[in-house]
Design a protein around this motif. Sequence first.
Motif, mmCIF file in Angstrom:
data_model
loop_
_atom_site.group_PDB
_atom_site.id
_atom_site.type_symbol
_atom_site.label_atom_id
_atom_site.label_comp_id
_atom_site.label_asym_id
_atom_site.label_seq_id
_atom_site.Cartn_x
_atom_site.Cartn_y
_atom_site.Cartn_z
ATOM 1 N N ILE A 61 -10.248 5.498 -15.072
ATOM 2 C CA ILE A 61 -11.030 4.279 -14.867
ATOM 3 C C ILE A 61 -10.131 3.056 -14.956
ATOM 4 O O ILE A 61 -10.242 2.120 -14.145
ATOM 5 C CB ILE A 61 -12.171 4.181 -15.912
ATOM 6 C CG1 ILE A 61 -13.215 5.280 -15.672
ATOM 7 C CG2 ILE A 61 -12.827 2.807 -15.866
ATOM 8 C CD1 ILE A 61 -13.999 5.144 -14.388
ATOM 9 N N PHE A 62 -9.217 3.046 -15.933
ATOM 10 C CA PHE A 62 -8.285 1.920 -16.059
ATOM 11 C C PHE A 62 -7.329 1.860 -14.859
ATOM 12 O O PHE A 62 -7.025 0.766 -14.364
ATOM 13 C CB PHE A 62 -7.491 2.025 -17.362
ATOM 14 C CG PHE A 62 -8.224 1.525 -18.569
ATOM 15 C CD1 PHE A 62 -8.660 0.214 -18.647
ATOM 16 C CD2 PHE A 62 -8.489 2.369 -19.649
ATOM 17 C CE1 PHE A 62 -9.342 -0.258 -19.764
ATOM 18 C CE2 PHE A 62 -9.166 1.906 -20.770
ATOM 19 C CZ PHE A 62 -9.597 0.587 -20.834
ATOM 20 N N ILE A 63 -6.863 3.013 -14.399
ATOM 21 C CA ILE A 63 -6.005 3.043 -13.210
ATOM 22 C C ILE A 63 -6.744 2.460 -12.018
ATOM 23 O O ILE A 63 -6.199 1.638 -11.265
ATOM 24 C CB ILE A 63 -5.539 4.482 -12.895
ATOM 25 C CG1 ILE A 63 -4.558 4.965 -13.957
ATOM 26 C CG2 ILE A 63 -4.885 4.560 -11.514
ATOM 27 C CD1 ILE A 63 -4.152 6.423 -13.814
ATOM 28 N N CYS A 64 -7.993 2.853 -11.858
ATOM 29 C CA CYS A 64 -8.816 2.367 -10.759
ATOM 30 C C CYS A 64 -9.018 0.853 -10.865
ATOM 31 O O CYS A 64 -8.982 0.141 -9.855
ATOM 32 C CB CYS A 64 -10.159 3.094 -10.763
ATOM 33 S SG CYS A 64 -11.113 2.867 -9.243
ATOM 34 N N LEU A 92 -0.296 0.839 -14.141
ATOM 35 C CA LEU A 92 -0.027 2.012 -13.305
ATOM 36 C C LEU A 92 -0.874 1.972 -12.038
ATOM 37 O O LEU A 92 -0.395 2.301 -10.951
ATOM 38 C CB LEU A 92 -0.313 3.287 -14.096
ATOM 39 C CG LEU A 92 -0.092 4.626 -13.383
ATOM 40 C CD1 LEU A 92 1.337 4.758 -12.872
ATOM 41 C CD2 LEU A 92 -0.431 5.778 -14.314
ATOM 42 N N GLY A 93 -2.127 1.555 -12.157
ATOM 43 C CA GLY A 93 -2.992 1.432 -10.987
ATOM 44 C C GLY A 93 -2.455 0.430 -9.991
ATOM 45 O O GLY A 93 -2.494 0.659 -8.767
ATOM 46 N N MET A 94 -1.931 -0.698 -10.489
ATOM 47 C CA MET A 94 -1.336 -1.700 -9.591
ATOM 48 C C MET A 94 -0.084 -1.147 -8.912
ATOM 49 O O MET A 94 0.141 -1.373 -7.716
ATOM 50 C CB MET A 94 -0.997 -2.973 -10.367
ATOM 51 C CG MET A 94 -2.210 -3.717 -10.898
ATOM 52 S SD MET A 94 -1.864 -5.457 -11.299
ATOM 53 C CE MET A 94 -0.571 -5.277 -12.524
ATOM 54 N N TYR A 95 0.725 -0.422 -9.666
ATOM 55 C CA TYR A 95 1.950 0.165 -9.096
ATOM 56 C C TYR A 95 1.610 1.169 -7.988
ATOM 57 O O TYR A 95 2.252 1.182 -6.929
ATOM 58 C CB TYR A 95 2.751 0.849 -10.200
ATOM 59 C CG TYR A 95 4.028 1.481 -9.714
ATOM 60 C CD1 TYR A 95 5.167 0.713 -9.505
ATOM 61 C CD2 TYR A 95 4.105 2.859 -9.444
ATOM 62 C CE1 TYR A 95 6.350 1.292 -9.044
ATOM 63 C CE2 TYR A 95 5.274 3.437 -8.991
ATOM 64 C CZ TYR A 95 6.384 2.647 -8.790
ATOM 65 O OH TYR A 95 7.547 3.215 -8.313
ATOM 66 N N LEU A 96 0.593 1.981 -8.225
ATOM 67 C CA LEU A 96 0.174 2.961 -7.210
ATOM 68 C C LEU A 96 -0.371 2.272 -5.971
ATOM 69 O O LEU A 96 -0.226 2.782 -4.855
ATOM 70 C CB LEU A 96 -0.866 3.912 -7.800
ATOM 71 C CG LEU A 96 -0.357 4.877 -8.882
ATOM 72 C CD1 LEU A 96 -1.503 5.678 -9.473
ATOM 73 C CD2 LEU A 96 0.703 5.819 -8.315
ATOM 74 N N LYS A 97 -0.987 1.100 -6.149
ATOM 75 C CA LYS A 97 -1.453 0.334 -4.994
ATOM 76 C C LYS A 97 -0.276 -0.155 -4.166
ATOM 77 O O LYS A 97 -0.303 -0.083 -2.930
ATOM 78 C CB LYS A 97 -2.305 -0.854 -5.467
ATOM 79 C CG LYS A 97 -2.767 -1.773 -4.338
ATOM 80 C CD LYS A 97 -3.599 -1.017 -3.315
ATOM 81 C CE LYS A 97 -3.940 -1.891 -2.115
ATOM 82 N NZ LYS A 97 -4.630 -1.131 -1.055
ATOM 83 N N ILE A 98 0.769 -0.621 -4.823
ATOM 84 C CA ILE A 98 1.968 -1.084 -4.123
ATOM 85 C C ILE A 98 2.593 0.054 -3.311
ATOM 86 O O ILE A 98 3.024 -0.132 -2.166
ATOM 87 C CB ILE A 98 3.017 -1.639 -5.117
ATOM 88 C CG1 ILE A 98 2.519 -2.942 -5.743
ATOM 89 C CG2 ILE A 98 4.356 -1.871 -4.428
ATOM 90 C CD1 ILE A 98 3.431 -3.464 -6.836
ATOM 91 N N LYS A 99 2.634 1.231 -3.908
ATOM 92 C CA LYS A 99 3.297 2.379 -3.281
ATOM 93 C C LYS A 99 2.329 3.232 -2.442
ATOM 94 O O LYS A 99 2.706 4.317 -1.992
ATOM 95 C CB LYS A 99 3.919 3.268 -4.370
ATOM 96 C CG LYS A 99 4.945 2.565 -5.240
ATOM 97 C CD LYS A 99 6.170 2.154 -4.436
ATOM 98 C CE LYS A 99 7.220 1.506 -5.328
ATOM 99 N NZ LYS A 99 8.421 1.088 -4.560
ATOM 100 N N GLU A 100 1.124 2.758 -2.221
ATOM 101 C CA GLU A 100 0.084 3.561 -1.584
ATOM 102 C C GLU A 100 0.501 4.107 -0.219
ATOM 103 O O GLU A 100 0.355 5.305 0.058
ATOM 104 C CB GLU A 100 -1.199 2.738 -1.437
ATOM 105 C CG GLU A 100 -2.363 3.513 -0.847
ATOM 106 C CD GLU A 100 -3.641 2.700 -0.839
ATOM 107 O OE1 GLU A 100 -4.712 3.302 -0.627
ATOM 108 O OE2 GLU A 100 -3.585 1.463 -1.041
#
Length: 343
Positions: free
Chosen positions: A47-50, A185-193
């Motif tokens: 949920i926090f990642i999202c 971590l969620g923001m980082y995964l968005k960058i690398k999506e």
Amino acid sequence: MKNRNYSLDFMKFFCITAIVCIHLAPFSGSKLGIIINTLCRVALPLIFICSGYLFLSKFSKEHSKKYFYKMLKFFIISNILYLVLLIFINILFHNGIRSTIYYYFSNLKIIDFYYGDGMIEFHLWYLTAMVLIVPILYFTVKYNLINKMLILSGILNILGIFIYNSGHLKNNRDVIFFALFYCTLGMYLKIKEEIIREKLKHKINWIYILFILLFTLTSLMERFVYDSVFIKTGDVYISTIPLSILIFVLCITKIKEKDNILCKVGRKSFGIYVVHIGVINVFNIFLYKVGMLQITLTTIWQIIGTPIILILSLISYNILIFINDKIIGSIENKIINKRYIVD
């Protein structure tokens, strides 16, 4: 217009189901109960990642302000509603309103809001976390510090796991040691999506699923190690980091384009989260008053309790939304119209 990725809603449905399950604690005290509890522990990190992922997806100064005030409003309203619920419960047990309010505020500590402790319902720490984290996320993005913040918060997260399990951290409901890392971590995964999708478009297969199962197994192993070696019962695990990444990456890589009932419930997971502890409390008091509380000890309740509370929480949240939109909203419109006529 970009199509909605219903995979995230689908994931949130299972996350809120897992969170309700944790708080109902089916088969508590048995090894099966420990296993269920441990398997569900990945839900809140997801949920926090999202939250971090969606924050960056919609990032702007204006959106950040709106999101912050939205979380602050929910923080205030939720705590007021739970105080009202406490007063209502005390009335049922023939305790005075004044004495209840006095007891509440005389025992209330500011730190309780941070940890969800004392007079504050424990699950409301999530709202405190988001109120505190949104400004941090905003400045992290504004000054292009996502990579640095990820490293710093990751170190704090791993330290927090051992500090908590050693008994030197009040509890695992901690913004700095736990929530901040997963939001970042969620923001980082968005960058690398896009890179992730390109690299994994042909690699989401049985081997990938096997890794999810592997880290699920290591989470269970960590839990039993923490329970036997450390002071606190293990609620947070190092294995949760790769496990939550793998699950979330699966959601943003395998895009679900069709809506369904589970996705619709998932979209209301935030509201369900806020109200579900109140629903559990009221439900237990109702059973107590009618002399049926022992039903919660039966095997059948251990199995069907979670979906029942989930449904009741969804209904309760929809009722609150109806009251807010139809009743309070209409009153506000009438006041505005009267002012307009006078002016």
